[in-house]
Design a protein around this motif. Structure first.
Motif, PDB file in Angstrom:
ATOM      1  N   ASP A  45      16.296 -23.736  30.437  1.00  0.00           N
ATOM      2  CA  ASP A  45      16.435 -22.648  31.388  1.00  0.00           C
ATOM      3  C   ASP A  45      17.856 -22.125  31.940  1.00  0.00           C
ATOM      4  N   VAL A  46      18.795 -22.955  31.413  1.00  0.00           N
ATOM      5  CA  VAL A  46      20.230 -22.626  31.835  1.00  0.00           C
ATOM      6  C   VAL A  46      20.607 -22.007  30.584  1.00  0.00           C
ATOM      7  N   PHE A  47      20.152 -21.956  29.430  1.00  0.00           N
ATOM      8  CA  PHE A  47      20.488 -21.208  28.195  1.00  0.00           C
ATOM      9  C   PHE A  47      19.746 -19.769  28.397  1.00  0.00           C
ATOM     10  N   ASP A  48      18.680 -19.585  29.069  1.00  0.00           N
ATOM     11  CA  ASP A  48      17.921 -18.610  29.546  1.00  0.00           C
ATOM     12  C   ASP A  48      18.438 -17.815  30.702  1.00  0.00           C
ATOM     13  N   LEU A  49      19.397 -18.432  31.433  1.00  0.00           N
ATOM     14  CA  LEU A  49      20.058 -17.992  32.462  1.00  0.00           C
ATOM     15  C   LEU A  49      18.892 -17.852  33.747  1.00  0.00           C
ATOM     16  N   LYS A  50      18.024 -18.592  33.662  1.00  0.00           N
ATOM     17  CA  LYS A  50      17.223 -18.902  34.956  1.00  0.00           C
ATOM     18  C   LYS A  50      17.688 -19.798  35.680  1.00  0.00           C
ATOM     19  N   ASP A  51      18.601 -20.775  35.450  1.00  0.00           N
ATOM     20  CA  ASP A  51      19.032 -21.707  36.209  1.00  0.00           C
ATOM     21  C   ASP A  51      20.742 -21.539  36.069  1.00  0.00           C
ATOM     22  N   ASP A 243      20.327  -8.893  23.873  1.00  0.00           N
ATOM     23  CA  ASP A 243      19.424  -9.676  23.059  1.00  0.00           C
ATOM     24  C   ASP A 243      20.253 -11.172  23.078  1.00  0.00           C
ATOM     25  N   SER A 244      21.478 -11.526  23.250  1.00  0.00           N
ATOM     26  CA  SER A 244      21.784 -12.831  23.102  1.00  0.00           C
ATOM     27  C   SER A 244      21.350 -13.506  24.490  1.00  0.00           C
ATOM     28  N   TYR A 245      20.962 -13.071  25.423  1.00  0.00           N
ATOM     29  CA  TYR A 245      20.350 -13.752  26.314  1.00  0.00           C
ATOM     30  C   TYR A 245      18.803 -13.166  26.736  1.00  0.00           C
ATOM     31  N   HIS A 246      18.211 -13.303  25.810  1.00  0.00           N
ATOM     32  CA  HIS A 246      16.960 -13.011  25.906  1.00  0.00           C
ATOM     33  C   HIS A 246      16.328 -11.698  26.723  1.00  0.00           C
ATOM     34  N   ALA A 256      24.278  -8.575  42.670  1.00  0.00           N
ATOM     35  CA  ALA A 256      25.488  -9.009  43.202  1.00  0.00           C
ATOM     36  C   ALA A 256      26.636  -8.918  42.678  1.00  0.00           C
ATOM     37  N   ASN A 257      26.742  -9.427  41.424  1.00  0.00           N
ATOM     38  CA  ASN A 257      28.101  -9.367  40.597  1.00  0.00           C
ATOM     39  C   ASN A 257      27.898  -9.636  39.128  1.00  0.00           C
ATOM     40  N   PRO A 258      27.413  -8.392  38.622  1.00  0.00           N
ATOM     41  CA  PRO A 258      27.030  -7.809  37.265  1.00  0.00           C
ATOM     42  C   PRO A 258      28.228  -8.308  36.526  1.00  0.00           C
ATOM     43  N   PHE A 259      29.612  -7.745  36.971  1.00  0.00           N
ATOM     44  CA  PHE A 259      30.727  -7.597  36.160  1.00  0.00           C
ATOM     45  C   PHE A 259      31.131  -9.250  35.837  1.00  0.00           C
ATOM     46  N   VAL A 260      31.192 -10.211  36.492  1.00  0.00           N
ATOM     47  CA  VAL A 260      31.599 -11.426  36.241  1.00  0.00           C
ATOM     48  C   VAL A 260      30.442 -12.299  35.676  1.00  0.00           C
ATOM     49  N   VAL A 261      28.941 -11.960  35.888  1.00  0.00           N
ATOM     50  CA  VAL A 261      28.059 -12.551  34.973  1.00  0.00           C
ATOM     51  C   VAL A 261      28.148 -12.207  33.726  1.00  0.00           C
ATOM     52  N   LYS A 262      28.585 -10.957  33.451  1.00  0.00           N
ATOM     53  CA  LYS A 262      28.438 -10.547  31.931  1.00  0.00           C
ATOM     54  C   LYS A 262      29.676 -11.137  31.188  1.00  0.00           C
ATOM     55  N   ALA A 263      30.869 -11.057  31.857  1.00  0.00           N
ATOM     56  CA  ALA A 263      32.150 -11.453  31.617  1.00  0.00           C
ATOM     57  C   ALA A 263      31.904 -13.091  31.230  1.00  0.00           C
ATOM     58  N   ARG A 264      31.293 -13.703  32.041  1.00  0.00           N
ATOM     59  CA  ARG A 264      31.145 -15.167  31.818  1.00  0.00           C
ATOM     60  C   ARG A 264      30.250 -15.480  30.728  1.00  0.00           C
ATOM     61  N   THR A 265      29.002 -14.838  30.648  1.00  0.00           N
ATOM     62  CA  THR A 265      28.053 -15.196  29.844  1.00  0.00           C
ATOM     63  C   THR A 265      28.345 -14.725  28.293  1.00  0.00           C
ATOM     64  N   GLN A 266      28.793 -13.451  28.185  1.00  0.00           N
ATOM     65  CA  GLN A 266      29.040 -13.173  26.837  1.00  0.00           C
ATOM     66  C   GLN A 266      30.420 -13.518  26.633  1.00  0.00           C
TER      67      GLN A 266
END
Ligand SMILES: Cc1ncc(COP(=O)(O)O)c(C=O)c1O
Length: 423
Positions: A45-51, A243-246, A256-266
């Protein structure tokens, strides 16, 4: 996919994964690379960004997370991402918006390392930058915009010129072109200036400077204002499935904070410039006294600047709070509680005499740094900005006799006495 909140929840190593333990409860340094989970499903779930549990410290860590939350709340943002240095923060902010073939606009009065990154290194990745004079009219600034422009970048208070950004003009410039305004707020810190209040969309900090304050820890932070419309057609990386996050769509799934989520997760996941928990802990300690230090830095700097203005061996003094400064009005508007702890002055003499003056200082140390509690000086023409040629130096008003002073929090009479004996 439902809207998710990716303020990485805080869990200790001992807690592992457990919804019951999702409240922040970290007291010290979680010097841990990884975190224990009970089942394969939980970790999936964490790898899928669900958690949002911590999984591996390249991507998030509880101690680093605490610092992120502190700076985020000081800036009034919707989420923050701490990184290994200010330079990493600047680099990831640009790469989060630009791919090969893209372009951005930056004010040309910037920290020398940032100029080098923008003009040389990013060019090798196929990302180009047009530098503009931040004091130009809107009509002149507009000429720099191209169809592939992705952002506008400036420092709120420039290093080392101490020019105050006209936020009103830059926010209008950015919003007219439907582009995010990215502000490096390192010099004022959120204590003296909060750029989101003046139209910025993303804030960068080199926490290495005043936020740490004790010259112990490199670090950087990106803060998301959560106030930009990424669905305006110019930013497909925010609206198309990753695609790298399903198939996550950052602007839609993390409103709320797409910029930092994208910077962190990609980017942090793939490039890896994470902050160490120990540096985060020390930087958090710096946050505790930041307000007090910024007050004293600003007070001391104004006093030293006013004193230097009266000395016969001093050609000129740059500090926005001085009445003689062309930025005085902007300083009153955007830095009402002080103009921070850096000033510049011109020694009456050439490059050699300027170097000799620096060598005579005793209390003020020759250190390539700013924002420390101890007073220090640098000579940008021969040090921080030496990679620029003479024409580039003059273009950003760095003369051979310019001395940058980072004024510490020592007793002001001692600081002045040192400059007096050296002059
Ligand atoms: C305004 C500004 N931004 C960014 C940086 C880069 O930060 P760091 O040295 O933490 O990589 C610096 C460094 O001096 C700076 O002064």
């Amino acid at each position: 996919m439902a809207t998710k909140k990716l303020h990485i929840a805080t869990r200790t190593v001992q807690d592992g994964y457990s919804p019951k333990n999702s409240e922040p409860r970290v007291a010290g340094i979680i010097q841990s690379t990884t975190y224990k989970f009970d089942t394969a499903e939980q970790i999936a779930d964490v790898f899928d960004l669900k958690d949002t549990a911590h999984i591996y410290s390249r991507i998030s860590n509880p101690t680093v997370n605490q610092l992120e939350e502190k700076i985020n709340s000081l800036e009034g943002g919707t989420g923050a991402l701490a990184l290994s240095s200010g330079h990493a923060a600047v680099t990831l902010a640009i790469l989060n918006l630009c791919s090969t073939g893209d372009h951005f606009v930056a004010a040309k009065s910037l920290y020398g390392g940032t100029i080098n990154l923008f003009s040389t290194t990013l060019k090798k990745f196929g990302i180009t930058c047009t530098f503009v004079d931040q004091d130009e009219t809107m009509a002149e600034l507009q000429k720099a915009i191209k169809p592939n422009t992705k952002l506008i970048f400036a420092e709120s208070l420039t290093n080392p010129g101490m020019e105050v950004l006209d936020f009103e003009k830059f926010a209008a410039f950015a919003s007219k072109n439907r582009l995010p305004l990215v502000i490096d707020n390192t010099f004022p810190t959120p204590v003296l200036c909060q750029p989101f209040k003046h139209g910025a969309n993303i804030i960068i900090h080199s926490t290495t400077k005043f936020i740490d304050g004790h010259a112990t820890s490199l670090g950087g932070v990106i803060v998301d204002g959560g106030n930009f419309n990424w669905e305006n057609g110019k930013f497909p990386d925010f609206t198309e499935p990753d695609d790298s996050y399903h198939g996550a769509r950052y602007a839609i799934d993390f409103k709320a904070n797409p910029f930092v989520v994208k910077a962190r997760t990609q980017l942090l996941r793939d490039l890896g410039p994470c902050m160490s928990p120990f540096n985060a802990f020390l930087t958090s300690q710096g946050c505790q006294t930041l307000a007090l230090r910024m007050e004293r830095h600003s007070e001391n700097t104004l006093k030293l600047a006013q004193w230097l203005e009266k000395q016969k061996n001093v050609e000129w003094v740059k500090y926005p709070e001085l009445e003689s400064s062309p930025y005085h009005k902007l300083a009153l508007k955007y830095l009402p509680n002080g103009s921070s702890g850096v000033m510049a002055f011109g020694y009456k003499g050439g490059i050699e005499e300027t170097k000799q003056f620096i060598n005579r200082l005793e209390l003020a140390k020759l250190v390539v740094h700013v924002g420390d509690i101890r007073t220090s000086v640098v000579h940008p023409a021969s040090m921080t900005h030496r990679q620029l040629n003479e024409e580039q130096l003059m273009d950003i008003k760095i003369t051979p006799n310019l001395i940058r002073v980072s004024v510490g929090i020592e007793y002001i009479d001692d600081i002045i006495a040192d400059f007096e004996q050296a002059l």
